[in-house]
Write a protein that holds these residues in place. Structure first.
Motif, PDB file in Angstrom:
ATOM      1  N   ILE A 346      42.296  45.705  42.046  1.00 23.23           N
ATOM      2  CA  ILE A 346      42.766  44.314  42.085  1.00 23.23           C
ATOM      3  C   ILE A 346      43.537  44.038  40.789  1.00 23.23           C
ATOM      4  N   LYS A 347      44.644  43.291  40.926  1.00 18.87           N
ATOM      5  CA  LYS A 347      45.462  42.966  39.757  1.00 18.87           C
ATOM      6  C   LYS A 347      45.020  41.661  39.107  1.00 18.87           C
ATOM      7  N   PHE A 348      44.273  40.877  39.886  1.00 21.69           N
ATOM      8  CA  PHE A 348      43.867  39.554  39.393  1.00 21.69           C
ATOM      9  C   PHE A 348      42.379  39.380  39.648  1.00 21.69           C
ATOM     10  N   LEU A 349      41.628  39.011  38.619  1.00 24.21           N
ATOM     11  CA  LEU A 349      40.193  38.771  38.758  1.00 24.21           C
ATOM     12  C   LEU A 349      39.977  37.280  38.994  1.00 24.21           C
ATOM     13  N   PRO A 350      39.650  36.894  40.222  1.00 22.61           N
ATOM     14  CA  PRO A 350      39.504  35.459  40.503  1.00 22.61           C
ATOM     15  C   PRO A 350      38.291  34.848  39.812  1.00 22.61           C
ATOM     16  N   THR A 351      38.446  33.633  39.360  1.00 22.26           N
ATOM     17  CA  THR A 351      37.340  32.881  38.757  1.00 22.26           C
ATOM     18  C   THR A 351      36.724  31.993  39.824  1.00 22.26           C
ATOM     19  N   ASP A 352      35.415  32.039  39.940  1.00 20.02           N
ATOM     20  CA  ASP A 352      34.750  31.196  40.940  1.00 20.02           C
ATOM     21  C   ASP A 352      34.976  29.726  40.597  1.00 20.02           C
ATOM     22  N   PRO A 353      35.305  28.901  41.589  1.00 16.39           N
ATOM     23  CA  PRO A 353      35.607  27.486  41.307  1.00 16.39           C
ATOM     24  C   PRO A 353      34.445  26.703  40.727  1.00 16.39           C
ATOM     25  N   GLN A 354      33.230  27.205  40.865  1.00 18.08           N
ATOM     26  CA  GLN A 354      32.088  26.481  40.309  1.00 18.08           C
ATOM     27  C   GLN A 354      31.626  27.071  38.975  1.00 18.08           C
ATOM     28  N   THR A 355      32.439  27.947  38.405  1.00 20.90           N
ATOM     29  CA  THR A 355      32.189  28.388  37.035  1.00 20.90           C
ATOM     30  C   THR A 355      32.555  27.244  36.095  1.00 20.90           C
ATOM     31  N   ASP A 356      31.671  26.928  35.152  1.00 23.77           N
ATOM     32  CA  ASP A 356      31.985  25.904  34.169  1.00 23.77           C
ATOM     33  C   ASP A 356      31.761  26.456  32.771  1.00 23.77           C
ATOM     34  N   ILE A 357      31.731  25.596  31.771  1.00 20.95           N
ATOM     35  CA  ILE A 357      31.634  26.028  30.374  1.00 20.95           C
ATOM     36  C   ILE A 357      30.310  26.736  30.108  1.00 20.95           C
ATOM     37  N   GLU A 358      29.243  26.254  30.720  1.00 18.62           N
ATOM     38  CA  GLU A 358      27.909  26.804  30.441  1.00 18.62           C
ATOM     39  C   GLU A 358      27.485  27.895  31.416  1.00 18.62           C
ATOM     40  N   HIS A 359      28.073  27.935  32.602  1.00 16.09           N
ATOM     41  CA  HIS A 359      27.609  28.866  33.634  1.00 16.09           C
ATOM     42  C   HIS A 359      28.763  29.710  34.164  1.00 16.09           C
ATOM     43  N   LYS A 360      28.508  31.000  34.255  1.00 18.71           N
ATOM     44  CA  LYS A 360      29.500  31.907  34.831  1.00 18.71           C
ATOM     45  C   LYS A 360      28.969  32.438  36.158  1.00 18.71           C
ATOM     46  N   ILE A 361      29.815  32.453  37.168  1.00 16.62           N
ATOM     47  CA  ILE A 361      29.440  33.006  38.470  1.00 16.62           C
ATOM     48  C   ILE A 361      30.105  34.369  38.624  1.00 16.62           C
ATOM     49  N   LYS A 362      29.299  35.339  38.951  1.00 14.80           N
ATOM     50  CA  LYS A 362      29.759  36.731  39.021  1.00 14.80           C
ATOM     51  C   LYS A 362      29.796  37.195  40.474  1.00 14.80           C
ATOM     52  N   TYR A 363      30.870  37.913  40.855  1.00  6.80           N
ATOM     53  CA  TYR A 363      30.963  38.525  42.176  1.00  6.80           C
ATOM     54  C   TYR A 363      30.503  39.974  42.054  1.00  6.80           C
ATOM     55  N   ASN A 366      26.100  43.344  46.742  1.00  3.98           N
ATOM     56  CA  ASN A 366      24.677  43.142  47.005  1.00  3.98           C
ATOM     57  C   ASN A 366      24.186  44.245  47.949  1.00  3.98           C
ATOM     58  N   GLU A 367      23.357  45.136  47.443  1.00  2.00           N
ATOM     59  CA  GLU A 367      22.873  46.272  48.234  1.00  2.00           C
ATOM     60  C   GLU A 367      22.004  45.836  49.412  1.00  2.00           C
ATOM     61  N   GLU A 368      21.331  44.715  49.264  1.00  2.00           N
ATOM     62  CA  GLU A 368      20.441  44.252  50.336  1.00  2.00           C
ATOM     63  C   GLU A 368      21.222  43.846  51.575  1.00  2.00           C
ATOM     64  N   ILE A 369      22.328  43.155  51.378  1.00  2.00           N
ATOM     65  CA  ILE A 369      23.092  42.662  52.527  1.00  2.00           C
ATOM     66  C   ILE A 369      24.311  43.530  52.832  1.00  2.00           C
ATOM     67  N   LYS A 370      24.554  44.515  51.953  1.00  2.00           N
ATOM     68  CA  LYS A 370      25.684  45.452  52.120  1.00  2.00           C
ATOM     69  C   LYS A 370      27.029  44.723  52.157  1.00  2.00           C
ATOM     70  N   ARG A 371      27.143  43.687  51.355  1.00  2.00           N
ATOM     71  CA  ARG A 371      28.389  42.924  51.228  1.00  2.00           C
ATOM     72  C   ARG A 371      28.527  42.425  49.791  1.00  2.00           C
ATOM     73  N   PHE A 372      29.735  41.993  49.442  1.00  2.00           N
ATOM     74  CA  PHE A 372      29.896  41.335  48.154  1.00  2.00           C
ATOM     75  C   PHE A 372      29.305  39.945  48.230  1.00  2.00           C
ATOM     76  N   ASP A 373      28.690  39.531  47.113  1.00  2.00           N
ATOM     77  CA  ASP A 373      27.988  38.259  47.041  1.00  2.00           C
ATOM     78  C   ASP A 373      28.306  37.642  45.686  1.00  2.00           C
ATOM     79  N   TYR A 374      27.664  36.532  45.370  1.00  2.14           N
ATOM     80  CA  TYR A 374      27.855  35.914  44.056  1.00  2.14           C
ATOM     81  C   TYR A 374      26.515  35.546  43.460  1.00  2.14           C
ATOM     82  N   LYS A 375      26.473  35.479  42.143  1.00  2.00           N
ATOM     83  CA  LYS A 375      25.255  35.048  41.464  1.00  2.00           C
ATOM     84  C   LYS A 375      25.630  34.367  40.151  1.00  2.00           C
TER      85      LYS A 375
END
Length: 375
Positions: A346-363, A366-375
């Motif tokens: 990927i050429k661009f790393l998207p920022t989650d729209p609910q990331t703010d100054i104090e909290h970062k959301i990471k993509y 997820n091995e449990e669901i066998k899909r990409f997820d966020y936390k």
């Protein structure tokens, strides 16, 4: 009339009254014995077909009598929950005699699937049997209280994923006599059957009714997300954001994004995703004093909330498409979006729209669901 005749008539009347009382007492005992036979020995209950064929013109009355017996049967076995053994058969008989009698459906659906290990000792097979019986009651209720043609249209027509169409198009509008049937069924499909795809469908059915809860359409979108149908989830979240007329700027942006992404020439690449992210950021308040140039989301409105969820789905679609190429090359999944960027998938790393100054959301993957997820 002589005194003797009067005495004779009085005696005859007394004897008649006594006989009448005794006959009625015998009849009452016989009827009570028959009723108790159903309550104490529900295995003797006739099949739904036999009960219907022998009811003649009194099927509703007979359904009421069986319903009273079913209530007694539940009461007598309430502590041990043994009532579940024959409750489905009783409800099947009652609803066959009177298909539009709502209470038996409601009680059966409340009691049959529930399992409490403190009072019950059921193996997995018996629990699954109760779930299957519960499904049969639901489907029977749907069949008798809903328009099957409208249900099929909501299930198969792509237009039904547009909530405005779902609410206003006569093809979908008011598919059931009440929203509660589909709304409760949706919850139970997710809670008991762990089936978010079917739950999403029944939430859409519920939302098509005039008497519905606004919550139904949100749950439909969430269930689609849980089923990983990201494209439909993206449009459903946008649709909810677009209908928030109090926040006109956000609402208009959501509608523009719907139109833009629906164009057949639309291709989701890094440039488009960055453009969407930059445009979206202009709607939110920027804290100029923060050195890391993060976007702070304050008091999110209804529109902001669902717009954020929609853009997150778009981000995950973009990342999962890149991960497919990563898997082809390395025969494994990338651990997170950062790894995809480091390896130039990927050429661009998207920022989650609910990331703010104090909290970062990471993509991440997820091995449990066998899909990409966020936390």
């Amino acid at each position: 009339m002589s005194i003797i005749k009067k005495i004779f008539l009085i005696v005859l009347l007394i004897i008649s009254l006594v006989c009448f009382y005794l006959i009625n007492e015998l009849n009452y005992k016989k009827i009570r014995t028959i009723k108790l036979n159903v309550v104490e020995h529900p295995e003797n209950l006739p099949t739904a077909e036999v009960a219907k064929n022998t009811s003649f013109w009194f099927s509703n009355l007979k359904a009421d009598l069986y319903w009273l017996e079913a209530i007694q049967y539940i009461w007598w076995n309430a502590v041990s929950s043994k009532y579940k053994k024959y409750l489905y058969s009783m409800i099947d008989v009652i609803t066959e005699l009177d298909p539009y009698f709502e209470h038996p459906y409601s009680i059966g659906l409340l009691l049959i699937p529930e399992y409490n290990p403190r009072y019950e000792n059921l193996d997995k097979k018996e629990q699954n049997k109760n779930i299957e019986q519960w499904i049969k009651i639901w489907l029977k209720w749907i069949k008798n209280f809903c328009d099957t043609e409208k249900l099929e249209a909501i299930k198969n027509d792509e237009l039904s994923f547009d909530f405005k169409e779902l609410k206003n198009n006569p093809k979908f509008k008011n598919p059931c006599k009440t929203y509660k049937i589909a709304y409760n069924l949706a919850f139970d499909y997710y809670f008991y059957k762990k089936d978010p795809a079917t739950a999403a469908y029944y939430y859409r059915v519920a939302y098509a009714n005039d008497d519905t809860l606004e919550w139904a359409r949100m749950m439909a979108a969430i269930m689609k997300w849980k089923w990983w149908d990201r494209v439909k989830s993206f449009y459903m979240f946008l649709n909810m954001a677009q209908t928030d007329w109090k926040d006109k700027v956000c609402s208009n942006f959501s509608q523009t994004l719907i139109n833009y992404s629906s164009d057949r020439r639309f291709v989701l690449d890094w440039y488009i995703l960055k453009k969407i992210q930059d445009s979206r950021n202009k709607i939110f308040k920027k804290d100029e004093e923060k050195k890391d140039d993060k976007w702070e989301i304050i008091d999110a409105t209804w529109c902001e909330h669902f717009l954020n969820k929609a853009i997150r789905e778009l981000n995950l679609i973009y990342i999962e498409n890149a991960n497919k190429q990563y898997f082809k090359k390395y025969s494994k999944n990338a651990t997170d979006a950062e790894e995809l960027q480091k390896k130039w998938f990927i050429k661009f790393l998207p920022t989650d729209p609910q990331t703010d100054i104090e909290h970062k959301i990471k993509y991440y993957y997820n091995e449990e669901i066998k899909r990409f997820d966020y936390k």
